[in-house]
Scaffold this motif. Structure first.
Motif, mmCIF file in Angstrom:
data_model
loop_
_atom_site.group_PDB
_atom_site.id
_atom_site.type_symbol
_atom_site.label_atom_id
_atom_site.label_comp_id
_atom_site.label_asym_id
_atom_site.label_seq_id
_atom_site.Cartn_x
_atom_site.Cartn_y
_atom_site.Cartn_z
ATOM 1 N N PHE A 147 -10.026 94.181 3.619
ATOM 2 C CA PHE A 147 -10.077 93.870 2.197
ATOM 3 C C PHE A 147 -10.671 95.059 1.434
ATOM 4 C CE2 PHE A 147 -10.989 89.946 -0.735
ATOM 5 C CZ PHE A 147 -10.180 90.496 -1.713
ATOM 6 N N LYS A 148 -11.784 95.594 1.936
ATOM 7 C CA LYS A 148 -12.417 96.755 1.307
ATOM 8 C C LYS A 148 -11.475 97.948 1.301
ATOM 9 C CE LYS A 148 -16.131 99.659 0.472
ATOM 10 N NZ LYS A 148 -15.718 100.359 -0.724
ATOM 11 N N ALA A 149 -10.762 98.182 2.378
ATOM 12 C CA ALA A 149 -9.814 99.297 2.455
ATOM 13 C C ALA A 149 -8.709 99.134 1.406
ATOM 14 C CB ALA A 149 -9.216 99.400 3.856
ATOM 15 N N GLU A 150 -8.227 97.910 1.242
ATOM 16 C CA GLU A 150 -7.181 97.651 0.243
ATOM 17 C C GLU A 150 -7.716 97.856 -1.175
ATOM 18 O OE1 GLU A 150 -3.946 97.131 0.510
ATOM 19 O OE2 GLU A 150 -3.961 97.135 2.697
ATOM 20 N N LEU A 151 -8.925 97.368 -1.428
ATOM 21 C CA LEU A 151 -9.525 97.552 -2.752
ATOM 22 C C LEU A 151 -9.715 99.036 -3.058
ATOM 23 C CD1 LEU A 151 -12.211 94.713 -2.704
ATOM 24 C CD2 LEU A 151 -10.065 94.748 -3.997
ATOM 25 N N ASP A 152 -10.199 99.797 -2.081
ATOM 26 C CA ASP A 152 -10.394 101.234 -2.281
ATOM 27 C C ASP A 152 -9.065 101.945 -2.520
ATOM 28 O OD1 ASP A 152 -13.110 100.814 -1.937
ATOM 29 O OD2 ASP A 152 -13.171 101.650 0.098
ATOM 30 N N ARG A 153 -8.017 101.528 -1.796
ATOM 31 C CA ARG A 153 -6.683 102.122 -1.985
ATOM 32 C C ARG A 153 -6.183 101.852 -3.403
ATOM 33 N NH1 ARG A 153 -1.884 100.179 -2.406
ATOM 34 N NH2 ARG A 153 -2.497 98.078 -1.789
ATOM 35 N N ILE A 154 -6.369 100.653 -3.884
ATOM 36 C CA ILE A 154 -5.934 100.296 -5.230
ATOM 37 C C ILE A 154 -6.628 101.173 -6.260
ATOM 38 C CG2 ILE A 154 -6.082 98.473 -6.990
ATOM 39 C CD1 ILE A 154 -5.493 96.475 -4.669
ATOM 40 N N GLY A 155 -7.869 101.538 -6.011
ATOM 41 C CA GLY A 155 -8.613 102.385 -6.930
ATOM 42 C C GLY A 155 -8.052 103.784 -7.097
ATOM 43 N N THR A 156 -7.112 104.158 -6.240
ATOM 44 C CA THR A 156 -6.481 105.481 -6.359
ATOM 45 C C THR A 156 -5.148 105.422 -7.105
ATOM 46 O OG1 THR A 156 -5.246 105.333 -4.270
ATOM 47 C CG2 THR A 156 -7.515 106.183 -4.157
ATOM 48 N N LEU A 157 -4.662 104.212 -7.387
ATOM 49 C CA LEU A 157 -3.363 104.050 -8.040
ATOM 50 C C LEU A 157 -3.423 104.484 -9.510
ATOM 51 C CD1 LEU A 157 -2.275 100.519 -6.774
ATOM 52 C CD2 LEU A 157 -1.589 102.736 -5.865
ATOM 53 N N LEU A 158 -2.378 105.136 -9.942
ATOM 54 C CA LEU A 158 -2.201 105.453 -11.346
ATOM 55 C C LEU A 158 -1.053 104.619 -11.873
ATOM 56 C CD1 LEU A 158 -2.635 109.306 -11.175
ATOM 57 C CD2 LEU A 158 -4.336 107.604 -11.763
ATOM 58 N N ALA A 159 -0.941 104.518 -13.164
ATOM 59 C CA ALA A 159 0.107 103.682 -13.774
ATOM 60 C C ALA A 159 1.490 104.195 -13.433
ATOM 61 C CB ALA A 159 -0.078 103.632 -15.276
#
Length: 159
Positions: A147-159
């Protein structure tokens, strides 16, 4: 599941995150926002942007992390300074992640440049929240590391 979006001033990015999340989230998921040093008022451009997007701002205000009305399971910092601040002890065993977004309220320039900055911040926040809501949340709640890995990955997404 409760998500806390945290920023220093709780006037722009964290409030955008709270409003977008609550607008898109299904029943059972809720977001709140707060600041370590709340500005005391919402940024007028953030409020106007949400209203243009058809997202209610009713009941939203700049508030401190000292008096949260609920206990979050997930803490998302959306500004650089909040990510380096110590989280209050009462938050306990909360999943923490950082989704840094440039502060559009600090942009200096023409009206068009400032509006573009707000639109970009909105687009990044919305894309990240949509990615969060697309996760298999029930399964991930059983695997905190994933879950933490997925949340951290999402934090790198741009629009």
């Amino acid at each position: 599941m409760n998500v806390l979006f945290l920023c220093t001033g709780n006037s722009c990015r964290s409030v955008l995150s709270e409003a977008i999340f609550n607008h898109l989230a299904p029943e059972g998921l809720r977001a709140i926002s707060a600041g370590s040093q709340p500005a005391g008022q919402l940024h007028p451009r953030a409020v106007a942007l949400l209203q243009r997007k058809g997202i209610s701002t009713e009941g939203y205000f700049s508030k401190s992390w000292d008096n949260l009305p609920l206990t979050p399971q997930i803490l998302v910092t959306v500004c650089g300074s909040a990510a380096g601040e110590t989280c209050p002890a009462y938050l306990g065993p909360v999943l923490r992640t950082h989704w840094g977004v440039d502060d559009p309220s600090h942009v200096v320039g023409s009206e068009e440049e400032i509006e573009t900055a707000f639109e970009q911040a909105y687009a990044i926040i919305r894309a990240r929240i949509e990615a969060f809501l697309a996760l298999p949340l029930a399964a991930l709640q059983q695997d905190k590391a994933q879950f933490k890995a997925e949340l951290d990955r999402i934090g790198t997404l741009l629009a």
